[in-house]
Enzyme design. Structure first.
Site, mmCIF file in Angstrom:
data_model
loop_
_atom_site.group_PDB
_atom_site.id
_atom_site.type_symbol
_atom_site.label_atom_id
_atom_site.label_comp_id
_atom_site.label_asym_id
_atom_site.label_seq_id
_atom_site.Cartn_x
_atom_site.Cartn_y
_atom_site.Cartn_z
ATOM 1 C CD GLU A 277 -2.709 -1.058 -0.054
ATOM 2 O OE1 GLU A 277 -3.094 0.087 -0.335
ATOM 3 O OE2 GLU A 277 -3.317 -2.126 -0.255
ATOM 4 C CG ASP A 360 2.413 -7.005 -6.082
ATOM 5 O OD1 ASP A 360 1.931 -6.646 -4.774
ATOM 6 O OD2 ASP A 360 1.624 -7.638 -6.720
#
Length: 429
Positions: A277, A360
């Site tokens: 995030e 990611d």
């Protein structure tokens, strides 16, 4: 002619639905490539036989519903126009005050379509319960359903009243004025979302695990992200799925963890999710998202400003629409908005999947914990009964995130590259 058009629309929809049924349930599945069989990306290595069966079954049903419900929405709105129901609603809503008339018409239309789609919504709720995703009892679900109705109606009411006022004031440039007003409205709603709208559905509290909060804030500090608090939300009463996200802008931005995530994942796995995030923040994806959203609204409104008058001029007699500014044209406007959003899904989803991949990769750079990354994705797939490698059409239209197979491979590629770089560094020494 209206009757013939209604029948043609029904037949076309049925043919489309049958075609999608065969594609979803009997067409080629994504499966797992032979080279990845037995690896950490292969669901057979981390899912039970029953979970594999449920995942396949649940995914197919949900994919089929996705592809048939949106066109069904178009069909409903077109039939409302072709059968004269829209004109009836306009007569029932007739008053000498235009704003009240438009508002009353919208309420009748909204209530009518809500009743039509209610059985579908019930089925989707029961489906989620049957497959063990939802834990929410019916009374709680019904409460959320009613809140949804009024929140969406209130937002739509404001937009529709302003939109049709602009159309009546400027038939040629209404789309531009509407877009200009969208900019502050969208930003205001993003600011409002975490503190006004989200709490209507769930209770948000500061993260109780202070040791975990300290770890998350330390990670945020490493990423140069200003953040003072992490929130948790009680989602276990509603779902078994796992999630975490960053929401809001400015002073109202916050990091949020579902309690299901806190209960099911280790600290290392949670930190990987948080690093993901944070990757969105560092890569400024929220600003890219706002810019993309505003650009798509601009293009969409411009297209509608061209298509809608042409359709009214060509088919207005059969659709019971005399001019674009008539409130009874609203179902046609909804059809065009929904259609444009649907066909733009492949592009918007592609951009989103790219951003998720970048997040990611950033999470791996920040944590360096490949084991936690892999186990996180495996647990997310199990909890949500996710299809790890969906068929191509499903992927481009439905997936805002890369399928789990791709996400795990991203981690594998990253670790392989890291090993190569390490070996090169050792050779140089």
């Amino acid at each position: 002619m209206s009757k013939k058009m209604s029948i043609a629309a029904l037949v076309l929809y049925v043919v489309y639905a049958v075609g999608m049924y065969f594609y979803i349930f009997h067409g080629p599945s994504g499966g797992v490539p032979a080279t990845l069989k037995g690896t950490v990306a292969d669901p057979e290595t981390f899912m039970t036989e029953r979970e594999l069966y449920l995942s396949d079954d649940y995914s197919k049903i949900r994919n089929f519903l996705f592809f048939v419900i949106t066109p069904f929405e178009w069909l409903v709105y077109l039939l409302i126009l072709l059968t004269g129901i829209s004109r009836i609603f306009e007569k029932w809503a007739e008053t000498k005050w235009k704003l009240f008339k438009n508002g009353a018409y919208l309420f009748l239309l909204y209530l009518f379509t809500a009743l039509i789609f209610y059985p579908i919504d019930i089925y989707r709720y029961q489906l989620s319960k049957e497959y063990g995703i939802s834990t929410q009892d019916f009374s709680s679900w019904m409460r959320d359903y009613v809140i949804d109705f009024w929140v969406n109606f209130g937002t739509t009411l404001l937009l529709v009243l302003v939109l049709y006022w602009l159309i009546q004031k400027s038939a040629k440039k209404w789309w531009l004025y509407a877009w200009l007003l969208t900019i502050p409205f969208a930003i205001f709603m993003m600011y409002l979302q975490p503190v006004v709208i989200d709490p209507l559905y769930n209770e948000f509290t500061p993260l109780k695990d202070k040791q975990l909060e300290e770890k998350i804030l330390k990670l945020a500090n490493q990423a140069d992200i200003p953040s003072e608090h992490v929130f948790e939300v009680n989602m276990s009463e509603k779902t078994n799925a796992l999630n975490a996200y960053v929401t809001g802008i400015g002073d109202n931005s916050r990091i949020v963890l579902w309690d299901t995530t806190l209960n099911e994942l280790t600290d290392e796995e949670i930190l990987f999710i948080m690093a993901h995030e944070m990757g969105h923040y560092v890569e400024k994806h929220i600003y890219v998202g706002i810019a993309s959203y505003l650009l798509s609204i601009l293009v969409g409104l411009w297209l509608i400003s061209k298509i809608m008058p042409w359709m009214v001029a060509r088919f207005g007699k059969f659709l019971n629409i005399e001019k674009v500014g008539d409130i009874r044209s609203l179902p046609l406007f909804f059809v065009l908005v929904s259609f444009l959003l649907f066909i733009s899904n492949p592009l918007s989803n592609y951009i989103s999947r790219y951003q998720e991949t970048r997040a990611d990769e950033y999470a791996m750079e920040l944590t360096g914990d490949a084991e936690a990354a892999v186990s996180t994705f495996q647990n997310l797939a199990k909890a949500g009964l996710s299809e790890v490698n969906p068929p191509w059409l499903v992927k481009i239209f439905r997936y805002t995130h890369p399928p789990m197979l791709e996400r795990i491979n991203t981690i594998a590629r990253y670790t392989d590259n890291e090993e190569v770089e390490t070996e090169k560094g050792n050779e140089t020494e």
